[in-house]
Design a protein around this motif. Structure first.
Motif, PDB file in Angstrom:
ATOM      1  N   PRO A 126      -2.934  -7.110  13.174  1.00  0.00           N
ATOM      2  CA  PRO A 126      -3.313  -8.197  12.251  1.00  0.00           C
ATOM      3  C   PRO A 126      -4.763  -8.152  11.799  1.00  0.00           C
ATOM      4  N   LEU A 127      -5.627  -7.467  12.544  1.00  0.00           N
ATOM      5  CA  LEU A 127      -7.027  -7.357  12.121  1.00  0.00           C
ATOM      6  C   LEU A 127      -7.145  -6.700  10.749  1.00  0.00           C
ATOM      7  N   ARG A 128      -6.247  -5.759  10.450  1.00  0.00           N
ATOM      8  CA  ARG A 128      -6.286  -5.087   9.146  1.00  0.00           C
ATOM      9  C   ARG A 128      -6.044  -6.079   8.019  1.00  0.00           C
ATOM     10  N   VAL A 129      -5.195  -7.056   8.284  1.00  0.00           N
ATOM     11  CA  VAL A 129      -4.908  -8.077   7.272  1.00  0.00           C
ATOM     12  C   VAL A 129      -6.070  -9.052   7.158  1.00  0.00           C
ATOM     13  N   TYR A 172      -1.058 -21.708   6.460  1.00  0.00           N
ATOM     14  CA  TYR A 172      -0.388 -20.428   6.724  1.00  0.00           C
ATOM     15  C   TYR A 172      -1.054 -19.706   7.886  1.00  0.00           C
ATOM     16  N   TRP A 173      -2.372 -19.629   7.857  1.00  0.00           N
ATOM     17  CA  TRP A 173      -3.094 -18.927   8.917  1.00  0.00           C
ATOM     18  C   TRP A 173      -3.001 -19.675  10.246  1.00  0.00           C
ATOM     19  N   SER A 174      -2.977 -20.997  10.175  1.00  0.00           N
ATOM     20  CA  SER A 174      -2.833 -21.789  11.396  1.00  0.00           C
ATOM     21  C   SER A 174      -1.476 -21.534  12.058  1.00  0.00           C
ATOM     22  N   ARG A 221      -9.159  -8.637   7.718  1.00  0.00           N
ATOM     23  CA  ARG A 221     -10.339  -8.056   7.072  1.00  0.00           C
ATOM     24  C   ARG A 221     -10.209  -8.006   5.557  1.00  0.00           C
ATOM     25  N   CYS A 222      -8.997  -8.210   5.071  1.00  0.00           N
ATOM     26  CA  CYS A 222      -8.760  -8.178   3.621  1.00  0.00           C
ATOM     27  C   CYS A 222      -8.542  -9.573   3.036  1.00  0.00           C
ATOM     28  N   VAL A 223      -8.799 -10.600   3.835  1.00  0.00           N
ATOM     29  CA  VAL A 223      -8.629 -11.967   3.335  1.00  0.00           C
ATOM     30  C   VAL A 223      -9.686 -12.246   2.262  1.00  0.00           C
ATOM     31  N   PRO A 224      -9.287 -12.720   1.093  1.00  0.00           N
ATOM     32  CA  PRO A 224     -10.267 -13.025   0.037  1.00  0.00           C
ATOM     33  C   PRO A 224     -11.276 -14.081   0.486  1.00  0.00           C
ATOM     34  N   LYS A 225     -12.427 -14.025  -0.116  1.00  0.00           N
ATOM     35  CA  LYS A 225     -13.492 -14.956   0.242  1.00  0.00           C
ATOM     36  C   LYS A 225     -13.055 -16.399   0.041  1.00  0.00           C
ATOM     37  N   GLU A 226     -12.259 -16.626  -0.991  1.00  0.00           N
ATOM     38  CA  GLU A 226     -11.821 -17.990  -1.289  1.00  0.00           C
ATOM     39  C   GLU A 226     -10.875 -18.540  -0.225  1.00  0.00           C
ATOM     40  N   SER A 227     -10.183 -17.635   0.489  1.00  0.00           N
ATOM     41  CA  SER A 227      -9.211 -18.071   1.494  1.00  0.00           C
ATOM     42  C   SER A 227      -9.780 -18.074   2.909  1.00  0.00           C
ATOM     43  N   TRP A 228     -11.017 -17.605   3.049  1.00  0.00           N
ATOM     44  CA  TRP A 228     -11.603 -17.556   4.395  1.00  0.00           C
ATOM     45  C   TRP A 228     -11.813 -18.979   4.921  1.00  0.00           C
ATOM     46  N   CYS A 229     -11.368 -19.199   6.154  1.00  0.00           N
ATOM     47  CA  CYS A 229     -11.449 -20.527   6.746  1.00  0.00           C
ATOM     48  C   CYS A 229     -11.624 -20.405   8.255  1.00  0.00           C
ATOM     49  N   THR A 230     -11.717 -21.540   8.906  1.00  0.00           N
ATOM     50  CA  THR A 230     -11.927 -21.549  10.358  1.00  0.00           C
ATOM     51  C   THR A 230     -10.766 -20.895  11.097  1.00  0.00           C
ATOM     52  N   GLU A 231      -9.548 -21.111  10.633  1.00  0.00           N
ATOM     53  CA  GLU A 231      -8.377 -20.538  11.302  1.00  0.00           C
ATOM     54  C   GLU A 231      -8.379 -19.012  11.228  1.00  0.00           C
ATOM     55  N   VAL A 232      -8.807 -18.474  10.095  1.00  0.00           N
ATOM     56  CA  VAL A 232      -8.888 -17.020   9.959  1.00  0.00           C
ATOM     57  C   VAL A 232      -9.933 -16.469  10.921  1.00  0.00           C
ATOM     58  N   LYS A 233     -11.059 -17.155  11.023  1.00  0.00           N
ATOM     59  CA  LYS A 233     -12.114 -16.718  11.936  1.00  0.00           C
ATOM     60  C   LYS A 233     -11.627 -16.749  13.386  1.00  0.00           C
ATOM     61  N   ARG A 234     -10.957 -17.831  13.763  1.00  0.00           N
ATOM     62  CA  ARG A 234     -10.439 -17.938  15.130  1.00  0.00           C
ATOM     63  C   ARG A 234      -9.368 -16.881  15.398  1.00  0.00           C
ATOM     64  N   PHE A 235      -8.530 -16.659  14.413  1.00  0.00           N
ATOM     65  CA  PHE A 235      -7.483 -15.643  14.538  1.00  0.00           C
ATOM     66  C   PHE A 235      -8.111 -14.270  14.792  1.00  0.00           C
ATOM     67  N   SER A 236      -9.132 -13.966  14.017  1.00  0.00           N
ATOM     68  CA  SER A 236      -9.814 -12.679  14.164  1.00  0.00           C
ATOM     69  C   SER A 236     -10.485 -12.553  15.530  1.00  0.00           C
ATOM     70  N   GLU A 237     -11.096 -13.628  15.996  1.00  0.00           N
ATOM     71  CA  GLU A 237     -11.754 -13.600  17.307  1.00  0.00           C
ATOM     72  C   GLU A 237     -10.739 -13.445  18.434  1.00  0.00           C
ATOM     73  N   PHE A 265       1.417  -8.541   6.676  1.00  0.00           N
ATOM     74  CA  PHE A 265       1.148  -7.470   5.716  1.00  0.00           C
ATOM     75  C   PHE A 265       1.798  -7.751   4.358  1.00  0.00           C
ATOM     76  N   LYS A 266       2.823  -8.560   4.363  1.00  0.00           N
ATOM     77  CA  LYS A 266       3.478  -8.930   3.104  1.00  0.00           C
ATOM     78  C   LYS A 266       2.526  -9.710   2.199  1.00  0.00           C
ATOM     79  N   PHE A 267       1.602 -10.452   2.813  1.00  0.00           N
ATOM     80  CA  PHE A 267       0.650 -11.263   2.043  1.00  0.00           C
ATOM     81  C   PHE A 267      -0.777 -10.734   2.180  1.00  0.00           C
ATOM     82  N   LYS A 268      -0.910  -9.460   2.494  1.00  0.00           N
ATOM     83  CA  LYS A 268      -2.233  -8.861   2.669  1.00  0.00           C
ATOM     84  C   LYS A 268      -3.028  -8.916   1.360  1.00  0.00           C
TER      85      LYS A 268
END
Length: 307
Positions: free
Chosen positions: A227-230, A142-144, A232-248, A131-134
């Motif tokens: 963590p889902l709240r965070v 970082y996401w990995s 869902r607020c990830v900028p489009k530029e930072s969206w990556c495979t790790e974020v997708k896997r984390f969300s899943e 949430f500090k980096f939301k």
């Protein structure tokens, strides 16, 4: 035997988590655990003392012998003296067993609460960093790292559940059974104010303890989904495979303690338990008969007044 190794794994996973922001947050966990333990065991002691007072009062009104101490032990150890003849060593042994069972029963609930508080605190420690980096642009590394830490906590929760699920099952089964019994007993007449005081204190303490166990345990599941709240607020530029896997991982995994896999300790369980209690109670009321606990008191009062 498995617990020391499990605690070592817990320590290693905890060391890998992001550090606390302040020293106060670090000491908050120990404070909460100490407070829960002290409050629960103090209330347990108060409940047991009220039980002793009510039994002393009833044994004085309904004496079976001329010795008041023997009357008390016969009343509190009826399950023993229905089979064996009265003896002081057996009476003392029965009382010791009664005290041990009382505090072991309460300690099971306290143990489940403490473990739940600890696991929820570790998820919260990870969430605070997220949430500090939301909403900020963060590198894939970082996401990995955070996903790996999250998976470690999930695996730790699974191993903890495997170690204490039987205790959790016994704890909830006991609480559910005694809530039903206490509700049924509330329909009976009580012979004295001591019995009334003990009954209602014990009943509300039982309900409060059961709710505390349920809510503290459910907090693990609540924290694991934050963590889902965070994400869902990830900028489009930072969206990556790790974020997708984390969300899943968060969306598909059920992270919670369980009772031998028969039920999982989430907030939905509280409503399910309440519905179960109401159902059982409606069935029990149909077969309810007034207890004869007050007959001895009423008959003695009648004899004393006629004399």
């Amino acid at each position: 035997r498995k617990w020391p190794a499990l605690m070592l794994d817990w320590y290693e996973i905890e060391c890998d988590l992001p550090e606390y922001l302040t020293q106060m947050e670090k000491g908050r966990l120990a404070y909460r655990i100490n407070m829960v333990t002290v409050v629960a065991m103090t209330l347990s002691l108060a409940e047991h003392l009220l039980n002793i007072l009510s039994n002393i009062h009833y044994s004085n009104y309904c004496p079976q012998t001329e010795d008041p101490i023997e009357n008390y032990f016969i009343l509190t150890n009826q399950h023993l003296f229905m089979i064996f003849s009265y003896s002081v060593p057996l009476a003392i042994w029965g009382k010791v067993q009664n005290i041990l069972c009382t505090f072991i029963w309460n300690y099971m609930d306290v143990f489940v609460m403490i473990v739940s508080i600890g696991l929820a605190a570790k998820f919260r420690q990870l969430n605070d960093n997220l949430f500090k980096f939301k909403g900020m642009r963060m590198p894939e590394m970082y996401w990995s790292t955070r996903r790996k830490q999250y998976r470690n906590l999930c695996e730790l929760c699974t191993r903890i559940d495997g170690a204490i699920s039987l205790i959790t099952m016994i704890s909830f089964s006991n609480n559910l059974y005694f809530i039903c019994v206490q509700l049924l007993r509330s329909l009976n007449k009580m012979p004295s104010l001591a019995h009334v005081a003990y009954f209602y204190f014990s009943f509300f303490f039982l309900i409060g303890r059961t709710l505390a166990v349920s809510l503290y345990s459910a907090s693990i599941n609540d924290e694991s989904r934050k963590p889902l709240r965070v994400l869902r607020c990830v900028p489009k530029e930072s969206w990556c495979t790790e974020v997708k896997r984390f969300s899943e991982d968060i969306s598909t995994d059920l992270v919670a303690l369980s009772g031998m896999k028969f039920f999982y300790l989430t907030r939905k369980l509280v409503l399910s338990v309440a519905g179960t209690i109401v159902t059982y109670e409606l069935v029990l009321i149909q077969f309810h008969q007034d207890s004869k606990i007050a007959e001895c008191v009423s008959s003695i009062r009648t004899l004393s007044s006629s004399g």
